[in-house]
Design a protein around this motif. Structure first.
Motif, mmCIF file in Angstrom:
data_model
loop_
_atom_site.group_PDB
_atom_site.id
_atom_site.type_symbol
_atom_site.label_atom_id
_atom_site.label_comp_id
_atom_site.label_asym_id
_atom_site.label_seq_id
_atom_site.Cartn_x
_atom_site.Cartn_y
_atom_site.Cartn_z
ATOM 1 N N GLY A 125 0.795 -1.226 0.000
ATOM 2 C CA GLY A 125 0.000 0.000 0.000
ATOM 3 C C GLY A 125 0.828 1.278 0.000
ATOM 4 N N LYS A 126 2.136 1.172 0.231
ATOM 5 C CA LYS A 126 2.991 2.350 0.206
ATOM 6 C C LYS A 126 3.313 2.749 -1.231
ATOM 7 N N GLU A 127 3.666 4.016 -1.400
ATOM 8 C CA GLU A 127 4.028 4.524 -2.719
ATOM 9 C C GLU A 127 5.457 5.029 -2.694
ATOM 10 N N VAL A 128 6.198 4.746 -3.756
ATOM 11 C CA VAL A 128 7.601 5.130 -3.850
ATOM 12 C C VAL A 128 7.776 6.052 -5.055
ATOM 13 N N PHE A 129 8.359 7.234 -4.831
ATOM 14 C CA PHE A 129 8.610 8.155 -5.935
ATOM 15 C C PHE A 129 9.657 7.571 -6.880
ATOM 16 N N LEU A 130 9.367 7.628 -8.179
ATOM 17 C CA LEU A 130 10.315 7.141 -9.184
ATOM 18 C C LEU A 130 10.888 8.261 -10.045
ATOM 19 N N LEU A 131 9.999 9.025 -10.694
ATOM 20 C CA LEU A 131 10.446 9.998 -11.688
ATOM 21 C C LEU A 131 9.597 11.265 -11.663
ATOM 22 N N ALA A 132 10.186 12.338 -12.153
ATOM 23 C CA ALA A 132 9.454 13.586 -12.377
ATOM 24 C C ALA A 132 9.758 14.059 -13.784
#
Length: 400
Positions: free
Chosen positions: A195-202
């Motif tokens: 359920g956690k979210e991990v930042f990958l790209l912008a």
């Protein structure tokens, strides 16, 4: 079910089309219709419900011969993506070809405009997407990434193909107010099983570029080309119908030893007379070798890139993909796509990417779940940067 007919034609408006201005040949939502009619020059325009619109053939001037109107379409020219005028038809490259009059093509376009993309499992937007604090959400996800992955290896992680047999489920947040900039910033977050979210790209469009040019970074606070987090850029042609995604290498003219590699070529098939209809996408990616590593495509010039190789039918070490064709549903009298709960809002931006030899294997799918929130899922052989670049191309304004 989430259902979409057409979007409003007003720039930066994503409201659903309800009305049609017959003199202007433009589609409007209710709010944009009211704004349109406030103008003194438009107050007498016949704006009607979209279903009651007149099927009028717009007048389009030829770009090559400005005094001539586009009144026919070449049926035989593979590279011809726009209508032609009578003078074009008489020139050498079209000599002996068969032409269809524009009125017949426009009639078919009007039939095709009632295009729907829907998801059959969900009717309402998930509650977790109703209220979003973009900056806080992304900051938390960036912290989660630091806990989950080694920072020094992260740039290679986002360029690594997805594990075979595992779907990488992601979410894209579009922040239109990031740092007070005029261009939106797009954040890609990986949705983990816990359920956690991990930042990958912008990603964000560069200013003062002749064509749309997006920089992609693994740092949500640093989208500069000179930064250590810069991993690639997406560049379009003048018409906005073809996109090329590069890694962070140098221009081959300045440093061929460290020249950039092409990761994706994207072609949007232009609609006749540039009218919006169902989007048709062709995706060209490098092939994989026996070790399941991506083949390097490092062209010395633009003429040797993925798109030009595809056009020349040189398919060595490259793979051709397409967006999946919607299925006609007699019950609702529209074309439909089933995203199995991952997409809950209709939009012409929604798509699923497949290989023609196995249309059941979804290489990538993308679609809207809220006004500024989209899901983006991808499979082997795509990596996160490739999938994100394809998604960014869908956001960009284009003739297709």
């Amino acid at each position: 079910m989430a259902q979409h007919i057409l979007e409003c034609d007003t720039k930066n408006c994503e409201g659903n089309c309800e009305f049609y201005c017959n003199p202007c040949h433009q589609k409007f939502c209710e709010q944009c219709r009211d704004e349109h009619l406030k103008s003194p020059e438009n107050k007498n325009h016949g704006v009607v419900l979209y279903q009651q619109r007149k099927r009028q053939l717009p007048v389009e001037k030829c770009k090559i011969h400005p005094t001539k109107e586009l009144d026919m379409f070449c049926d035989e020219c593979d590279e011809c993506q726009t209508p032609v005028c009578s003078k074009c038809a008489s020139e050498v490259e079209h000599r002996g070809h068969i032409f269809t009059d524009s009125e017949s093509n426009y009639t078919q376009i009007c039939r095709d405009e009632d295009f729907h993309v829907y998801d059959s499992l969900y009717e309402y937007m998930p509650s977790e997407y109703q209220t979003i604090n973009v900056q806080e959400d992304v900051a938390k996800c960036a912290m989660a990434r630091e806990e989950a992955l080694e920072p020094n290896n992260f740039n290679s992680f986002v360029l690594r193909p997805a594990p075979q047999g595992h779907v990488m489920e992601c979410k894209i947040i579009r922040d239109k107010k990031a740092n007070g900039r005029s261009s939106p910033t797009y954040f890609l977050l990986l949705e983990k099983a816990d359920g956690k979210e991990v930042f990958l790209l912008a990603g964000r469009k560069r200013k003062k570029s002749k064509t749309s040019n997006y920089l992609i970074s693994t740092d949500p606070t640093d989208l500069s080309r000179g930064g250590k987090a810069y991993v690639g850029k997406l560049r379009t042609n003048l018409l906005g119908t073809q996109f090329t995604l590069f890694d962070n290498g140098d221009s081959p003219k300045s440093n061929y030893g460290n020249a950039r590699k092409e990761l994706v070529g994207i072609i949007y098939e232009t609609s006749v007379l540039a009218f919006m209809g169902p989007r048709r996408m062709t995706i060209i990616i490098p092939g994989m070798n026996s070790d399941h590593k991506r083949v390097d495509i490092k062209p010395g010039s633009d003429s040797d890139g993925l798109i030009n190789r595809y056009k020349r039918k040189n398919m060595q070490n490259i793979v051709e993909l397409h967006n999946r064709t919607p299925v006609w549903n007699n019950e609702i009298q529209s074309h439909v796509l089933n995203f199995h709960g991952r997409v809950t809002k209709g939009s012409v931006k929604n798509f699923r990417i497949v290989h023609d030899n196995d249309v059941k294997y979804i290489v990538m799918q993308f679609g809207r779940v809220a006004k500024d929130v989209f899901t983006m899922d991808f499979n082997y052989p795509l990596c996160a940067v490739q999938a994100f670049g394809i998604a960014l191309s869908s956001f960009d304004s284009k003739l297709a």
